[in-house]
Design a protein around this motif. Structure first.
Motif, PDB file in Angstrom:
ATOM      1  N   GLN A  17       0.840  -1.206   0.000  1.00 23.11           N
ATOM      2  CA  GLN A  17       0.000   0.000   0.000  1.00 23.11           C
ATOM      3  C   GLN A  17       0.871   1.251   0.000  1.00 23.11           C
ATOM      4  N   ARG A  18       1.968   1.207   0.711  1.00 23.99           N
ATOM      5  CA  ARG A  18       2.887   2.354   0.766  1.00 23.99           C
ATOM      6  C   ARG A  18       3.488   2.639  -0.611  1.00 23.99           C
ATOM      7  N   GLN A  19       3.919   1.588  -1.302  1.00 23.38           N
ATOM      8  CA  GLN A  19       4.463   1.760  -2.652  1.00 23.38           C
ATOM      9  C   GLN A  19       3.416   2.360  -3.584  1.00 23.38           C
ATOM     10  N   LEU A  20       2.198   1.840  -3.507  1.00 24.20           N
ATOM     11  CA  LEU A  20       1.128   2.341  -4.368  1.00 24.20           C
ATOM     12  C   LEU A  20       0.815   3.804  -4.062  1.00 24.20           C
ATOM     13  N   ARG A  21       0.762   4.146  -2.776  1.00 21.91           N
ATOM     14  CA  ARG A  21       0.442   5.516  -2.369  1.00 21.91           C
ATOM     15  C   ARG A  21       1.530   6.491  -2.816  1.00 21.91           C
ATOM     16  N   VAL A  22       2.791   6.143  -2.560  1.00 22.71           N
ATOM     17  CA  VAL A  22       3.901   7.015  -2.953  1.00 22.71           C
ATOM     18  C   VAL A  22       3.986   7.116  -4.473  1.00 22.71           C
ATOM     19  N   GLY A  23       3.781   6.000  -5.175  1.00 27.73           N
ATOM     20  CA  GLY A  23       3.805   6.016  -6.636  1.00 27.73           C
ATOM     21  C   GLY A  23       2.743   6.944  -7.212  1.00 27.73           C
ATOM     22  N   GLU A  24       1.543   6.901  -6.645  1.00 24.71           N
ATOM     23  CA  GLU A  24       0.462   7.760  -7.129  1.00 24.71           C
ATOM     24  C   GLU A  24       0.741   9.227  -6.807  1.00 24.71           C
ATOM     25  N   LEU A  25       1.289   9.506  -5.633  1.00 25.90           N
ATOM     26  CA  LEU A  25       1.649  10.887  -5.287  1.00 25.90           C
ATOM     27  C   LEU A  25       2.707  11.434  -6.242  1.00 25.90           C
ATOM     28  N   THR A  50       2.067  12.709 -20.890  1.00 23.98           N
ATOM     29  CA  THR A  50       1.136  12.008 -20.021  1.00 23.98           C
ATOM     30  C   THR A  50       1.930  11.036 -19.158  1.00 23.98           C
ATOM     31  N   VAL A  51       1.702  11.075 -17.856  1.00 22.95           N
ATOM     32  CA  VAL A  51       2.340  10.131 -16.930  1.00 22.95           C
ATOM     33  C   VAL A  51       1.262   9.127 -16.539  1.00 22.95           C
ATOM     34  N   GLY A  52       1.348   7.933 -17.117  1.00 22.71           N
ATOM     35  CA  GLY A  52       0.309   6.927 -16.906  1.00 22.71           C
ATOM     36  C   GLY A  52       0.411   6.224 -15.573  1.00 22.71           C
ATOM     37  N   GLU A  53       1.625   5.980 -15.123  1.00 27.73           N
ATOM     38  CA  GLU A  53       1.832   5.212 -13.894  1.00 27.73           C
ATOM     39  C   GLU A  53       3.233   5.471 -13.387  1.00 27.73           C
ATOM     40  N   VAL A  54       3.399   5.378 -12.080  1.00 26.17           N
ATOM     41  CA  VAL A  54       4.726   5.408 -11.465  1.00 26.17           C
ATOM     42  C   VAL A  54       4.820   4.207 -10.534  1.00 26.17           C
ATOM     43  N   ARG A  55       5.798   3.370 -10.769  1.00 24.50           N
ATOM     44  CA  ARG A  55       6.029   2.204  -9.912  1.00 24.50           C
ATOM     45  C   ARG A  55       7.251   2.494  -9.045  1.00 24.50           C
ATOM     46  N   VAL A  56       7.094   2.218  -7.765  1.00 25.22           N
ATOM     47  CA  VAL A  56       8.151   2.514  -6.806  1.00 25.22           C
ATOM     48  C   VAL A  56       8.707   1.203  -6.263  1.00 25.22           C
ATOM     49  N   SER A  57      10.032   1.134  -6.115  1.00 29.59           N
ATOM     50  CA  SER A  57      10.668  -0.064  -5.577  1.00 29.59           C
ATOM     51  C   SER A  57      10.268  -0.248  -4.113  1.00 29.59           C
ATOM     52  N   PRO A  58      10.372  -1.468  -3.584  1.00 32.76           N
ATOM     53  CA  PRO A  58       9.962  -1.719  -2.195  1.00 32.76           C
ATOM     54  C   PRO A  58      10.653  -0.818  -1.162  1.00 32.76           C
ATOM     55  N   ASP A  59      11.897  -0.418  -1.428  1.00 33.08           N
ATOM     56  CA  ASP A  59      12.599   0.463  -0.489  1.00 33.08           C
ATOM     57  C   ASP A  59      12.360   1.945  -0.774  1.00 33.08           C
ATOM     58  N   LEU A  60      11.510   2.237  -1.763  1.00 37.07           N
ATOM     59  CA  LEU A  60      11.129   3.599  -2.167  1.00 37.07           C
ATOM     60  C   LEU A  60      12.302   4.427  -2.689  1.00 37.07           C
ATOM     61  N   ALA A  63      11.914   5.212  -8.494  1.00 35.50           N
ATOM     62  CA  ALA A  63      10.566   5.410  -9.030  1.00 35.50           C
ATOM     63  C   ALA A  63      10.663   5.376 -10.550  1.00 35.50           C
ATOM     64  N   THR A  64       9.943   4.451 -11.159  1.00 30.55           N
ATOM     65  CA  THR A  64       9.923   4.339 -12.618  1.00 30.55           C
ATOM     66  C   THR A  64       8.616   4.915 -13.127  1.00 30.55           C
ATOM     67  N   ALA A  65       8.725   5.982 -13.914  1.00 33.24           N
ATOM     68  CA  ALA A  65       7.555   6.661 -14.464  1.00 33.24           C
ATOM     69  C   ALA A  65       7.323   6.175 -15.889  1.00 33.24           C
ATOM     70  N   TYR A  66       6.096   5.758 -16.166  1.00 34.31           N
ATOM     71  CA  TYR A  66       5.705   5.323 -17.506  1.00 34.31           C
ATOM     72  C   TYR A  66       5.009   6.493 -18.174  1.00 34.31           C
ATOM     73  N   VAL A  67       5.640   7.009 -19.220  1.00 37.26           N
ATOM     74  CA  VAL A  67       5.208   8.257 -19.843  1.00 37.26           C
ATOM     75  C   VAL A  67       4.926   8.065 -21.334  1.00 37.26           C
ATOM     76  N   LEU A  68       4.153   9.010 -21.856  1.00 36.17           N
ATOM     77  CA  LEU A  68       3.844   9.004 -23.285  1.00 36.17           C
ATOM     78  C   LEU A  68       3.555  10.432 -23.702  1.00 36.17           C
ATOM     79  N   ASP A 104      15.221   8.039  -6.884  1.00 27.76           N
ATOM     80  CA  ASP A 104      15.857   8.193  -8.180  1.00 27.76           C
ATOM     81  C   ASP A 104      14.780   7.952  -9.235  1.00 27.76           C
ATOM     82  N   LEU A 105      14.673   8.848 -10.187  1.00 22.79           N
ATOM     83  CA  LEU A 105      13.639   8.745 -11.209  1.00 22.79           C
ATOM     84  C   LEU A 105      14.163   8.046 -12.454  1.00 22.79           C
ATOM     85  N   ARG A 106      13.360   7.158 -12.962  1.00 18.71           N
ATOM     86  CA  ARG A 106      13.645   6.491 -14.231  1.00 18.71           C
ATOM     87  C   ARG A 106      12.415   6.621 -15.106  1.00 18.71           C
TER      88      ARG A 106
END
Length: 134
Positions: A17-25, A50-60, A63-68, A104-106
């Motif tokens: 839940q923490r990863q999902l919350r931080v990724g969405e923020l 457009t930033v469709g999704e951001v996935r964050v690693s378990p240690d936060l 952050a990998t941003a999926y963009v288009l 770190d952003l990717r």
């Protein structure tokens, strides 16, 4: 034996839940920053991203941003432009979110829309439609 078969198809537990919350923020903040043109790069500010999704690693820490790019044009340019400005983006995101450590952003191209189009195309085929309806 049953557990082995189960693990064969899963990479492990899903994001916390923490990863999902931080990724969405991060996704919302990154979208806002790019929309308003807060970054000091005229090439990046000319693009609508457009930033469709951001996935964050378990240690936060990552952050990998999926963009288009809007309209899909300029896909080959958007990732290098964002990567070139990732230091400034990271600082802005860390400041706006008040995170203790800014990840770190990717950046990766978001292929979700292409996958949805392909799925629609497959379901539109007569043979598939007969199988689904029958």
């Amino acid at each position: 034996m049953r557990d082995m078969a189960k693990n064969k198809f899963h990479d492990g537990p899903g994001p916390s839940q923490r990863q999902l919350r931080v990724g969405e923020l991060i996704r919302r903040t990154l979208s806002e920053v790019l929309m308003r043109g807060d970054i000091h790069d005229p090439d990046l500010n000319r693009m609508s991203v457009t930033v469709g999704e951001v996935r964050v690693s378990p240690d936060l820490k990552i952050a990998t941003a999926y963009v288009l790019p809007l309209g899909g044009e300029g896909q080959e340019d958007v990732v290098p432009l964002l990567a070139r400005n990732k230091g400034e983006l990271r600082r802005v995101i860390g400041k706006k979110l008040g995170l203790k450590f800014s990840p770190d952003l990717r950046f990766r191209i978001d292929t979700t829309f292409d996958q949805m189009d392909e799925t629609r195309r497959l379901f539109a085929q007569d043979k598939v439609r007969r199988d689904v309806e029958g």
